[in-house]
Design a protein around this motif. Structure first.
Motif, PDB file in Angstrom:
ATOM      1  N   ASN A  44       8.032 -36.905 -81.477  1.00 30.67           N
ATOM      2  CA  ASN A  44       8.315 -37.077 -82.660  1.00 30.67           C
ATOM      3  C   ASN A  44       9.888 -37.377 -82.897  1.00 30.67           C
ATOM      4  OD1 ASN A  44       5.918 -36.279 -83.727  1.00 30.67           O
ATOM      5  ND2 ASN A  44       6.505 -34.097 -84.120  1.00 30.67           N
ATOM      6  N   PRO A  45      10.368 -38.134 -83.786  1.00 26.84           N
ATOM      7  CA  PRO A  45      11.656 -38.595 -83.626  1.00 26.84           C
ATOM      8  C   PRO A  45      12.590 -37.547 -84.464  1.00 26.84           C
ATOM      9  CG  PRO A  45      10.480 -40.424 -84.613  1.00 26.84           C
ATOM     10  CD  PRO A  45       9.460 -39.265 -84.429  1.00 26.84           C
ATOM     11  N   GLU A  67      16.139 -27.454 -81.635  1.00 26.75           N
ATOM     12  CA  GLU A  67      17.083 -26.322 -82.273  1.00 26.75           C
ATOM     13  C   GLU A  67      18.278 -26.975 -82.935  1.00 26.75           C
ATOM     14  OE1 GLU A  67      18.523 -23.153 -83.726  1.00 26.75           O
ATOM     15  OE2 GLU A  67      16.579 -23.279 -82.854  1.00 26.75           O
ATOM     16  N   ARG A  68      18.745 -27.985 -82.439  1.00 21.35           N
ATOM     17  CA  ARG A  68      20.056 -28.798 -82.955  1.00 21.35           C
ATOM     18  C   ARG A  68      19.462 -29.258 -84.352  1.00 21.35           C
ATOM     19  NH1 ARG A  68      22.934 -32.187 -78.462  1.00 21.35           N
ATOM     20  NH2 ARG A  68      24.715 -32.290 -80.033  1.00 21.35           N
ATOM     21  N   GLN A  69      18.572 -29.745 -84.217  1.00 23.51           N
ATOM     22  CA  GLN A  69      17.996 -30.265 -85.606  1.00 23.51           C
ATOM     23  C   GLN A  69      17.885 -29.364 -86.901  1.00 23.51           C
ATOM     24  OE1 GLN A  69      14.958 -33.949 -86.936  1.00 23.51           O
ATOM     25  NE2 GLN A  69      13.983 -32.341 -85.596  1.00 23.51           N
ATOM     26  N   ARG A  70      17.418 -28.115 -86.584  1.00 24.76           N
ATOM     27  CA  ARG A  70      17.152 -27.160 -87.295  1.00 24.76           C
ATOM     28  C   ARG A  70      18.646 -26.546 -87.776  1.00 24.76           C
ATOM     29  NH1 ARG A  70      12.340 -26.023 -83.968  1.00 24.76           N
ATOM     30  NH2 ARG A  70      13.536 -24.796 -82.715  1.00 24.76           N
ATOM     31  N   SER A 118       4.106 -31.919 -87.987  1.00 25.75           N
ATOM     32  CA  SER A 118       5.211 -31.359 -87.767  1.00 25.75           C
ATOM     33  C   SER A 118       5.445 -29.863 -87.567  1.00 25.75           C
ATOM     34  CB  SER A 118       6.494 -31.930 -88.648  1.00 25.75           C
ATOM     35  OG  SER A 118       6.295 -31.505 -89.863  1.00 25.75           O
ATOM     36  N   MET A 119       4.334 -29.241 -87.786  1.00 28.00           N
ATOM     37  CA  MET A 119       4.320 -27.840 -87.587  1.00 28.00           C
ATOM     38  C   MET A 119       4.070 -26.878 -86.474  1.00 28.00           C
ATOM     39  SD  MET A 119       0.811 -27.176 -89.876  1.00 28.00           S
ATOM     40  CE  MET A 119       0.913 -25.405 -89.953  1.00 28.00           C
ATOM     41  N   VAL A 120       3.723 -27.777 -85.617  1.00 19.89           N
ATOM     42  CA  VAL A 120       3.381 -27.085 -84.241  1.00 19.89           C
ATOM     43  C   VAL A 120       3.987 -27.648 -83.005  1.00 19.89           C
ATOM     44  CG1 VAL A 120       1.641 -26.784 -82.427  1.00 19.89           C
ATOM     45  CG2 VAL A 120       1.010 -27.049 -85.054  1.00 19.89           C
ATOM     46  N   THR A 121       4.679 -26.578 -82.332  1.00 22.29           N
ATOM     47  CA  THR A 121       5.377 -26.944 -81.061  1.00 22.29           C
ATOM     48  C   THR A 121       4.429 -27.246 -79.878  1.00 22.29           C
ATOM     49  OG1 THR A 121       7.372 -25.651 -81.467  1.00 22.29           O
ATOM     50  CG2 THR A 121       7.323 -26.394 -79.298  1.00 22.29           C
ATOM     51  N   LEU A 122       4.304 -28.620 -79.501  1.00 25.41           N
ATOM     52  CA  LEU A 122       3.361 -28.969 -78.453  1.00 25.41           C
ATOM     53  C   LEU A 122       3.939 -29.094 -77.052  1.00 25.41           C
ATOM     54  CD1 LEU A 122       1.786 -31.937 -80.504  1.00 25.41           C
ATOM     55  CD2 LEU A 122       0.959 -29.772 -80.010  1.00 25.41           C
ATOM     56  N   PRO A 123       3.321 -28.695 -75.912  1.00 19.46           N
ATOM     57  CA  PRO A 123       3.602 -28.680 -74.741  1.00 19.46           C
ATOM     58  C   PRO A 123       4.049 -30.153 -74.314  1.00 19.46           C
ATOM     59  CG  PRO A 123       1.522 -28.509 -74.364  1.00 19.46           C
ATOM     60  CD  PRO A 123       1.849 -28.431 -76.071  1.00 19.46           C
ATOM     61  N   SER A 145      13.340 -39.256 -92.807  1.00 17.69           N
ATOM     62  CA  SER A 145      12.988 -38.019 -93.458  1.00 17.69           C
ATOM     63  C   SER A 145      12.362 -36.896 -92.330  1.00 17.69           C
ATOM     64  CB  SER A 145      12.040 -38.074 -94.417  1.00 17.69           C
ATOM     65  OG  SER A 145      11.791 -36.686 -95.046  1.00 17.69           O
ATOM     66  N   HIS A 146      12.584 -35.597 -92.242  1.00 15.52           N
ATOM     67  CA  HIS A 146      11.997 -34.941 -91.486  1.00 15.52           C
ATOM     68  C   HIS A 146      10.936 -34.066 -92.014  1.00 15.52           C
ATOM     69  CE1 HIS A 146      11.583 -32.379 -87.852  1.00 15.52           C
ATOM     70  NE2 HIS A 146      12.038 -31.277 -88.546  1.00 15.52           N
ATOM     71  N   HIS A 147      11.006 -33.737 -93.170  1.00  8.76           N
ATOM     72  CA  HIS A 147       9.885 -32.826 -93.810  1.00  8.76           C
ATOM     73  C   HIS A 147       9.841 -33.440 -95.158  1.00  8.76           C
ATOM     74  CE1 HIS A 147       9.015 -29.670 -91.032  1.00  8.76           C
ATOM     75  NE2 HIS A 147       9.939 -29.433 -90.819  1.00  8.76           N
TER      76      HIS A 147
END
Length: 464
Positions: free
Chosen positions: A154-155, A386-389, A91-96, A177-179
């Motif tokens: 990722n959900p 972004e909304r999740q963050r 969950s640490m990398v933004t993938l294309p 859970s997200h993290h």
């Protein structure tokens, strides 16, 4: 424990096919590892190997050019990803978006239910060893869906997925859970309950990634209360950036009857350079005294068969190999290599009445990708993240804690070969929710495509 007459070494057998007597293939597999060619010198990146799993003999340069990436995208992505070699990139990398399929991980979990009739047969079966044949074949059947090389989304925390139109089965999954990212799922019909808590762990290796199934899967057969427990092998995705992307799951799968101590131990053979051993699965069903009772053999992308065996693991005289499972026919040349069941999983047409607004089908990024709009899919994916963050920041400001709706976190910590897992338990509320809808008699129709995806439990600061 090595089984008697290890099938990876056996030279005897019949012409019934499968991998059980594939001594020649095993030899080729070992030979093939020495033939793997590096692309060092071809491109300025160290330690990358490009293998053709289909057995072709193209040279490394030709094979390296067959990836899904454009040259400029591949180079820039490789430069970014070098920083993550050796890391867990769950969950640490933004993938294309171009490497994604239009399905979330929760839907991928629901795909496991395609051959759930095997669990019905396990429940109806009186022979304790045949129960394990059916149960193990069910767990093997899911690997056909896992061979797709596209990545599911990722959900989002609070996202759900419902499946209510597969026979008499009800299935619900939720991102609890997200993290760390944890998903929980529950399926049930008159024959069995199926429960899974999944926390995937990864290790990025450059041109490949190892995936460790850090989870707990339990099936309870209702007739006798028998509980089956699964420990699957890890998975490796090869040629992420250079060459043809492909997936392999070498290692042991163990399915244990926790009620009796009987177990099935099945070995997934690794793929060699010439494709030898790919897809092959062989092993035994053992009694509680670890004595072989039934041998199993086949390919996880084709079929599985079984035959009673003696204490030495040899087929019993007067018995024959019988097929227990065969993969269903799939659409030809499907863009995302979807099966008919995968299309059913993804379809609005098969969605249950009064679909939850948190359902994966409603994700705007998933929907855009399904319709070929990659730019919109990328925008929507970024917006959801972004909304999740923002929601997380808002929860922290207000001192609130996210609480899953359909699953409760237990005090149990489940050990796995790859680490400990926090276990979530189905709380039964979805069954009550669905029963109330089904008994309401309401004929009110809602245009599902007009519904807005809404997994949020708290005020969304990004929308203010």
């Amino acid at each position: 424990m090595a089984p008697p007459n290890d099938p990876k070494q056996s030279e005897s057998g019949s012409g019934s096919g499968g991998g059980f007597f594939a001594s020649i293939a095993s030899s080729l597999s070992n030979f093939g590892t020495a033939m793997t060619r590096s692309v060092n010198g071809l491109v300025p990146y160290e330690g990358l190997e490009v293998v053709n799993p289909e057995g072709g003999t193209e040279d490394a340069e030709e094979e390296a050019s067959k990836g899904r990436w454009k040259q400029e995208d591949r180079d820039s992505y490789w430069k970014m990803m070098q920083n993550y070699v050796g890391s867990d990139v769950t969950s640490m990398v933004t993938l294309p978006v171009l490497i994604f399929e239009p399905m979330s991980m929760l839907q991928k979990m629901a795909e496991l239910m395609e051959y759930s009739h095997l669990l019905d047969l396990a429940d109806e079966c009186e022979d304790p060893y045949m129960r394990l044949v059916y149960g193990a074949s069910f767990f093997i059947s899911v690997y056909y869906a896992f061979q797709r090389t596209w990545k599911p989304f990722n959900p989002i925390l609070g996202e759900t997925y419902e499946l209510t139109n597969h026979g008499d089965l009800n299935f619900i999954a939720e991102q609890v859970s997200h993290h760390p990212p944890i998903s929980a799922g529950h399926a049930e019909n008159e024959h069995f309950t199926y429960d899974i808590t999944s926390k995937v762990k990864t290790k990025f290796l450059g041109n490949s990634i190892e995936i460790y199934p850090l989870g707990r899967t339990r099936v309870m057969l209702k007739r006798d209360g028998v509980i089956l427990d699964l420990v699957p092998p890890p998975t490796k995705v090869s040629n992420l950036i250079f060459g043809r992307t492909w997936i392999d799951s070498p290692g042991e799968m163990v399915v244990t009857n926790m009620t009796t101590g009987d177990k099935a131990v099945l070995y997934f053979q690794p793929c060699g350079w010439f494709g030898a051993g790919r897809y092959e699965v062989d092993g035994y069903v053992y009694n509680a005294a670890e004595e072989p009772q039934i041998l199993m053999t086949g390919k996880w992308n084709g079929s599985m068969s079984y035959q009673p065996c003696d204490m030495e693991g040899e087929p019993r005289a007067g018995t024959e190999m019988k097929e227990v499972w065969r993969v269903a026919e799939a659409p030809k040349n499907d863009k995302f290599q979807y099966t008919h069941f995968a299309h059913k999983i993804n379809s609005f047409d098969t969605a249950p009445k009064k679909l939850l607004v948190s359902d994966s089908r409603l994700r705007p990024d998933r929907y855009a990708l399904e319709h070929g709009d990659i730019s919109k899919a990328a925008y929507e994916k970024s917006s959801l993240e972004e909304r999740q963050r923002a929601e997380k920041r808002n929860r922290e400001v207000k001192g609130h804690q996210f609480t899953p709706r359909w699953f409760d976190q237990t005090d149990e910590i489940h050990p796995t070969p790859w680490g400990d897992l926090e276990v979530y338990q189905y709380n039964g509320k979805y069954s009550e929710h669905r029963a109330a809808i089904d008994s309401s008699g309401s004929i009110e129709e809602t245009d599902i495509r007009s519904m807005e995806f809404n997994p949020w439990q708290f005020q969304n600061l990004a929308a203010e």
